[in-house]
Enzyme design. Sequence first.
Site, PDB file in Angstrom:
ATOM      1  CD  GLU A 288       9.212 -10.352   8.704  1.00 59.33           C
ATOM      2  OE1 GLU A 288       9.027  -8.998   8.566  1.00 59.33           O
ATOM      3  OE2 GLU A 288       8.365 -11.362   8.227  1.00 59.33           O
ATOM      4  CE  LYS A 352       9.957  -6.407   4.061  1.00 58.27           C
ATOM      5  NZ  LYS A 352       8.789  -6.763   4.947  1.00 58.27           N
ATOM      6  CB  CYS A 402       8.104 -10.846   5.124  1.00 55.62           C
ATOM      7  SG  CYS A 402       6.155 -10.901   5.079  1.00 55.62           S
TER       8      CYS A 402
END
Length: 540
Positions: A288, A352, A402
């Site tokens: 990330e 995301k 994440c």
Amino acid sequence: MSTLLNGVAEAQPSNARAEVPTFLMACGTGAAGAVHALALSPYVAALGDWAPSGLQSLAVLVLLWLLHKAASPRQGAWLAWAYGTLWVSGATLWLYVSLHRYGGLPSWLAIGSVALLCSALSVYMAALGWAWVRWRTASVLANALLFAALWCLAEMARAQVLTGFPWGASGYGLIASPFVKLAPWLGVYGLGAVWAFVCAALASSLVPRHGRARSWLGLALAVALTVALALSRPAAFTQPVGERLQVSLLQGNVPQDQKFDAQMQVPMLIWHARQLIQAPGQLVLAPETAIPLLPSQLPEGYWDQIRDAFRGDRHGLLGLPLGDFDQGYTNSVAGLSAKTLGSPDGFYRYDKHHLVPFGEFIPNGFRWFVRLMNMPLGDFSRGPLAAPSFAVRDQRVAPTICYEDLFGEDIAARFVDASQAPTILANVSNLAWFGESVAIFQHLQVARMRSMEFQLPTLRATNTGATVVIDHAGRVTHALPNNTRGSLQADVQGYQGVTPFAAWAGHAGLWPLWGLCAGIVLLVRWRQRHSLESGASARP
């Protein structure tokens, strides 16, 4: 079943006995909650496969024993709230590192913020304590079913209400237990509910006011279900597909206080570019925000050089921010290959979907809090829920970023079309925000659970750890040491198929589990009222 669910009046708390001070009993449940949090740490896992689930079970048995002694529903609520507060606080104490060390909050304010968050999230546990003390019956089976349903509802509420914060769910402490065989059927919350049922049934055998027959019944239910799961063979819903894939997983080990420092970014950019260009894998996975700048902000020729390295039979997935002021910004993964170079953007794009509150969006009314922190925060835009996979040869790789992989019900949405369902899961993370805390181990357990739920391998490329390869059965097959810089090489076999959990959660999210647990609670309440009415009508 009807006989087992009957018998209400004798189970209600007695007001005649002296009430033990709530504070003293809450200290006991609070200590048990802290033990529950400890069970989710690598220190306990190092003691053996049995240790996390055994210690976690012991903690819940203490909670149940004290709830049995609660003199009122209100006292039960306080006891369960204390348990939940210490449980969630202990499991997420690493938040203090990001708020204090990297966010610049004073120590007292960082600790207070974590405590306030965890105490608020434990309101759901308080509701569990109130409801179970108020509605428990003399039936061992009904009590166990009621506790399991309330436990599952409390965990799902913490995971989904408002923005959701499911970290530290009890199912992650059961990865090495027989209950984990239920993961591809029920998911992490469902298997946690079955475990809670066993704990409640076992607790009934420890409570003196139950008769000997009922005590043995609780013990028999707990032992029978646990042994049955231990002896059963795991069901296989997926099978190998395509050729094995050579992968290279990068771990930059960039200190968080240097990641967004312009003067310190040059060595980081050089290392990641060199690895992306030279790594031998057919798929190269970078963490990330491995590149913490927009493509337009990169040095001239940097982005083009990386893209050109993925012509031919090479594929890359790397984390970086994307977007612009007019369209908004996203925390994203860019996929590079010979096929994507001819697309309008020149790359595959995953944005995301499940954003982190305060880190990636600011909840209404909390800008004053964000202004106190020295963090590169912003309001990112959300990506789609069921994003398409990234094609790598004959495999379909599904990225998450994440803590997105804590939400298995979101990942399940990608399995609705079985012909396009992922064959490999991939997660890119940056846990440098939390230092050398238990967050790295806990996030690894989350990834292992996702592999068990979907029976697919998982690739993890992280900044500081855990950078690993997990097989379709949830076993770690390759790993880099945490907090080191390096590139992990491995061969990975993709799998195809849809587990029962992926099927029902993909179409309906967690609503079937919500409905089942709510139905159990309503059934027990109905039987309770029916028994009370029958008893009243039988009196002369």
